[in-house]
Write an enzyme that holds these catalytic residues in place. Structure first.
Site, PDB file in Angstrom:
ATOM      1  N   ARG A 176       0.839  -1.211   0.000  1.00 49.02           N
ATOM      2  CA  ARG A 176       0.000   0.000   0.000  1.00 49.02           C
ATOM      3  C   ARG A 176       0.863   1.247   0.000  1.00 49.02           C
ATOM      4  O   ARG A 176       1.916   1.290   0.629  1.00 49.02           O
ATOM      5  CB  ARG A 176      -0.905   0.023   1.242  1.00 49.02           C
ATOM      6  CG  ARG A 176      -1.895   1.191   1.248  1.00 49.02           C
ATOM      7  CD  ARG A 176      -2.626   1.265   2.577  1.00 49.02           C
ATOM      8  NE  ARG A 176      -1.728   1.596   3.688  1.00 49.02           N
ATOM      9  CZ  ARG A 176      -1.342   2.838   3.982  1.00 49.02           C
ATOM     10  NH1 ARG A 176      -1.757   3.858   3.233  1.00 49.02           N
ATOM     11  NH2 ARG A 176      -0.526   3.068   5.000  1.00 49.02           N
ATOM     12  N   GLN A 177       0.388   2.263  -0.741  1.00 46.16           N
ATOM     13  CA  GLN A 177       0.933   3.607  -0.682  1.00 46.16           C
ATOM     14  C   GLN A 177      -0.234   4.553  -0.374  1.00 46.16           C
ATOM     15  O   GLN A 177      -1.379   4.319  -0.775  1.00 46.16           O
ATOM     16  CB  GLN A 177       1.594   4.012  -2.012  1.00 46.16           C
ATOM     17  CG  GLN A 177       2.901   3.271  -2.286  1.00 46.16           C
ATOM     18  CD  GLN A 177       4.057   3.881  -1.517  1.00 46.16           C
ATOM     19  OE1 GLN A 177       3.962   4.090  -0.307  1.00 46.16           O
ATOM     20  NE2 GLN A 177       5.161   4.159  -2.207  1.00 46.16           N
ATOM     21  N   SER A 178       0.037   5.642   0.323  1.00 45.10           N
ATOM     22  CA  SER A 178      -1.041   6.484   0.835  1.00 45.10           C
ATOM     23  C   SER A 178      -1.736   7.299  -0.245  1.00 45.10           C
ATOM     24  O   SER A 178      -2.910   7.648  -0.104  1.00 45.10           O
ATOM     25  CB  SER A 178      -0.510   7.432   1.917  1.00 45.10           C
ATOM     26  OG  SER A 178      -0.012   6.689   3.008  1.00 45.10           O
ATOM     27  N   SER A 179      -1.072   7.632  -1.329  1.00 44.06           N
ATOM     28  CA  SER A 179      -1.671   8.468  -2.363  1.00 44.06           C
ATOM     29  C   SER A 179      -1.115   8.061  -3.718  1.00 44.06           C
ATOM     30  O   SER A 179      -0.069   7.402  -3.814  1.00 44.06           O
ATOM     31  CB  SER A 179      -1.399   9.956  -2.099  1.00 44.06           C
ATOM     32  OG  SER A 179      -0.019  10.234  -2.162  1.00 44.06           O
ATOM     33  N   GLN A 200       2.353   9.341  -4.348  1.00 43.50           N
ATOM     34  CA  GLN A 200       3.430   8.504  -3.803  1.00 43.50           C
ATOM     35  C   GLN A 200       3.670   7.284  -4.686  1.00 43.50           C
ATOM     36  O   GLN A 200       4.813   6.818  -4.818  1.00 43.50           O
ATOM     37  CB  GLN A 200       3.079   8.059  -2.389  1.00 43.50           C
ATOM     38  CG  GLN A 200       3.056   9.185  -1.366  1.00 43.50           C
ATOM     39  CD  GLN A 200       2.730   8.680   0.027  1.00 43.50           C
ATOM     40  OE1 GLN A 200       2.508   7.491   0.232  1.00 43.50           O
ATOM     41  NE2 GLN A 200       2.698   9.593   0.993  1.00 43.50           N
TER      42      GLN A 200
END
Length: 694
Positions: free
Chosen positions: A23-26, A29
């Site tokens: 997972r990446q937050s945005s 990113q």
């Protein structure tokens, strides 16, 4: 550590699958922080080194670009929790705790399920068995630190944003009509039509005092309103469409149009369904409010007046402001009547009386709030008539000045409308010229594109032609409103203000608006008479005293003079004759209708008057049957003698219903044919009244 790691991984764990969560937050990113994404995918080699075949290592990366602050909306995390709960997962891999979750509730739920299903958790530092206390304690601390890190990051970002907002340098999305200049300052939109439309909206609201009235005026005049697309396909493009109420209210509430920089008008939160929502907050709780920070369409004082007007227009939600906006109905004082007994505002109730709706002013505060009784109820028509007379008396001296002000206001409105229509016409010419240039630049052999551009050009020309015709028609109509004839009509209208006010064609809502300009409120006290206390705008007061409206039973009651006249006429007249005589004298019933014999009968019964028949019987008059028995003849003979004038008769109904005067000594000579012969008998009688021979 390596030995301890292999001691935690058992054959039971290896018999189940491994799940790698990425997972990446945005999305930013995902595209920019590519090294972090590569490190997360590299954990597959760790799982393979621990003994899991590559085909049984599942990568869950559907949450790339989503925040880990909550499990809501993260389908990948929900899938991971499900696999752990049903026992399919032998190990869960994540680069760090913050990749799996930044919320302690979500993180501890995953740890609890992993402990129950004997599932391992692996991060960059090592392998943890949630079933062991020390490992679960360490995982809990890491989750707490991850959540605290999120709070620190968010506080740091919010602090920078608020600090920049306090200086008025934070760039926020601007509403329509305002744009950022080359130096970053806020300026008016260079499009002149947008400026004129927004100014016309604020001027119309200042004149009408209602957002709905502004929308109706835009729709009535056919004016379009601009809107810019904020996102998606066509972002930044300008569209012209009809103005709706929510759009008008949003613009009127926005302080940026008054030249103020504002930050913190809303707060983020969650509703009962745990969905993110924005809540409006009071002005006192705004983080930043800098007046006169940039140019605007109105000043701050006008903005404050608009807010007060909008708050007052919210009728029905406040005790002090309920019903102030003029609405349908004939009640002139709707929303402005105050109970003189308890101080609450009185409501308007309509009841059908005589085939039309009549207003009643009622104080229902005790009924609604304390299940009590009506404080007082007053019929509204006499109150409205008294207020109308007072209003006409107050307005008459200033009628000419008002008429001239109306003329000037009409001229100003027409000038604004002319300017806006000219802007629309200029834009239509530009779009038609742009469509023409596009068509001329296309390759003639490319017929697919050329046909489409030609059709667009023709459509623009038709739209331009329609706008020109409408513009000419409106200009001709406006000239009629500004001519000497129109001015003369307005002045004559001012001189005849009383007739205009009382004209049935004048809408009740217009009377209420005119009345609201002069009168603040009216206090009623109902006793033997109704006391009316009027408070004008500016503080002046006036008190009136009128008779209490009569109840319907009293209104329907026939006057004593009519009853006495009927009683006297019944001595000599029948019901039909009494009705005719009353109409000749000009008497009417309570509804203003003429009398008929049926109405006379109803009146006799209501007031217990003796009928003509009863009066004749009391004077000794006899029926035909009684007289026939006395004279030993048939009733037909009696009636025949009465018609011939041999017996004196008195009518009490129609021409066939009568009573006869009694007779004294009687000598009857029967003709041929016996008692009931066809020949007329000879009657010799001595009347008890005349003592003569008949």
């Amino acid at each position: 550590m390596f030995t301890e790691t292999h001691q935690k991984v058992t054959a039971d764990h290896l018999s189940r699958d491994a799940f790698l969560y990425v997972r990446q937050s945005s999305l930013r990113q995902v595209f920019e922080n590519t090294e972090s994404t590569k490190r997360q995918y590299a954990l597959r080699e760790r799982a393979s080194a621990l003994g899991w075949p590559i085909e049984r290592i599942h990568v869950i990366d559907s949450d790339l670009g989503r925040s880990g602050a909550s499990a809501e909306g993260r389908d990948g995390f929900q899938q991971l929790v499900s696999e752990v709960a049903i026992g399919h997962a032998g190990i869960v891999l994540g680069l760090e705790v913050s990749r799996l979750a930044r919320n302690n509730a979500d993180w501890h739920r995953l740890i609890e399920l992993a402990a129950l299903s004997h599932t391992l958790i692996l991060d960059e530092d090592g392998i943890y068995d949630p079933a062991h206390f020390n490992d679960r304690l360490l995982l809990g601390l890491k989750g707490t630190m991850s959540e605290a890190e999120l709070h620190v990051l968010r506080a740091r970002l919010q602090g920078g944003i608020r600090n920049k907002a306090r200086r008025g340098e934070l760039e926020l999305a601007l509403p329509i009509g305002l744009v950022y200049g080359a130096d970053g300052s806020v300026v008016l939109d260079p499009d002149r039509q947008i400026q004129d439309t927004l100014r016309l909206l604020f001027v119309s609201f200042a004149e009408c005092g209602s957002a709905s009235a502004v929308v109706r005026r835009f729709q009535r005049e056919g004016w379009a309103f601009p809107r810019r697309i904020r996102g998606g396909i066509g972002k930044g493009e300008l569209l012209w469409a009809t103005l709706d109420h929510s759009r008008a209210v949003q613009i009127l509430h926005n302080p940026r149009y008054a030249g103020a920089f504002v930050y913190g008008r809303t707060r983020g939160g969650r509703n009962a369904q745990l969905k993110s929502v924005q809540h409006k907050v009071a002005r006192e709780q705004w983080h930043v409010l800098i007046r006169d920070a940039h140019v605007g369409y109105i000043d701050w004082e006008e903005y404050e007046r608009n807010q007060a007007t909008l708050k007052q227009n919210v009728g029905g939600f406040g005790e002090a402001s309920r019903g102030r906006v003029p609405r349908e109905g004939t009640g002139l004082l709707q929303g402005r009547v105050v109970c003189g007994l308890c101080g609450a505002r009185m409501r308007v109730r309509y009841q059908e009386v005589e085939g039309r709706l009549e207003p009643y002013y009622q104080c229902t505060d005790a009924v609604v709030r304390r299940a009590g009784k009506l404080c007082q109820s007053v019929r509204g028509r006499p109150i409205d008539e008294a207020i109308s007379a007072l209003l006409l008396e107050s307005v008459a001296p200033a009628a000419i000045e008002v008429a001239l002000a109306v003329q000037e206001e009409i001229a100003g409105r027409l000038e604004q409308a002319e300017t806006l229509r000219a802007s629309q016409l200029e834009r239509a010419r530009y779009e038609a010229e742009l469509a023409r240039r596009r068509y001329l630049k296309v390759d003639p052999d490319n017929r697919l594109v050329a046909d489409a551009l030609e059709a667009d050009w023709n459509a623009r020309l038709r739209q331009l032609d329609a706008l020109q015709r409408e513009h000419e028609r409106q200009r001709a109509a406006d000239q009629g409103l500004l001519g000497e004839e129109a001015r003369g009509r307005i002045l004559a209208l001012a001189k005849e203000f009383r007739h205009v006010w009382n004209d049935p064609r004048t809408e009740p809502i217009e009377r209420k608006r005119m009345m609201a300009l002069l009168i603040e409120d009216v206090t009623l006290v109902k006793a033997d008479r109704v006391s009316i206390h009027v408070r004008f705008r500016g503080g002046k007061t006036r008190s009136l005293l009128i008779d209490k409206p009569k109840p319907i039973a009293q209104i329907r009651k026939t006057s004593p003079q009519v009853v006495q006249t009927v009683d006297e006429l019944l001595e000599t007249c029948t019901d039909r004759q009494v009705a005719a005589r009353l109409n000749e004298l000009g008497y009417r019933n309570w509804q203003g209708q003429s009398f008929t014999f049926k109405k006379v009968i109803v009146l006799r019964n209501a007031y217990h008057l003796k009928s003509r028949f009863e009066r004749l019987r009391e004077r000794g008059m006899r029926t035909g049957d009684e007289l026939a028995k006395q004279l030993d003849v048939c009733p037909t003979t009696i009636h025949q003698w009465g018609r011939q004038g041999l017996l004196r008769r008195h009518l009490y109904g129609n021409n066939h219903r009568c009573l006869y005067e009694p007779v004294g000594e009687v000598l009857v000579t029967k003709g041929a044919g016996g008692r009931y012969g066809s020949r007329s008998p000879t009657l010799i009688a001595v009347s008890s009244t005349t003592q003569g021979a008949i």
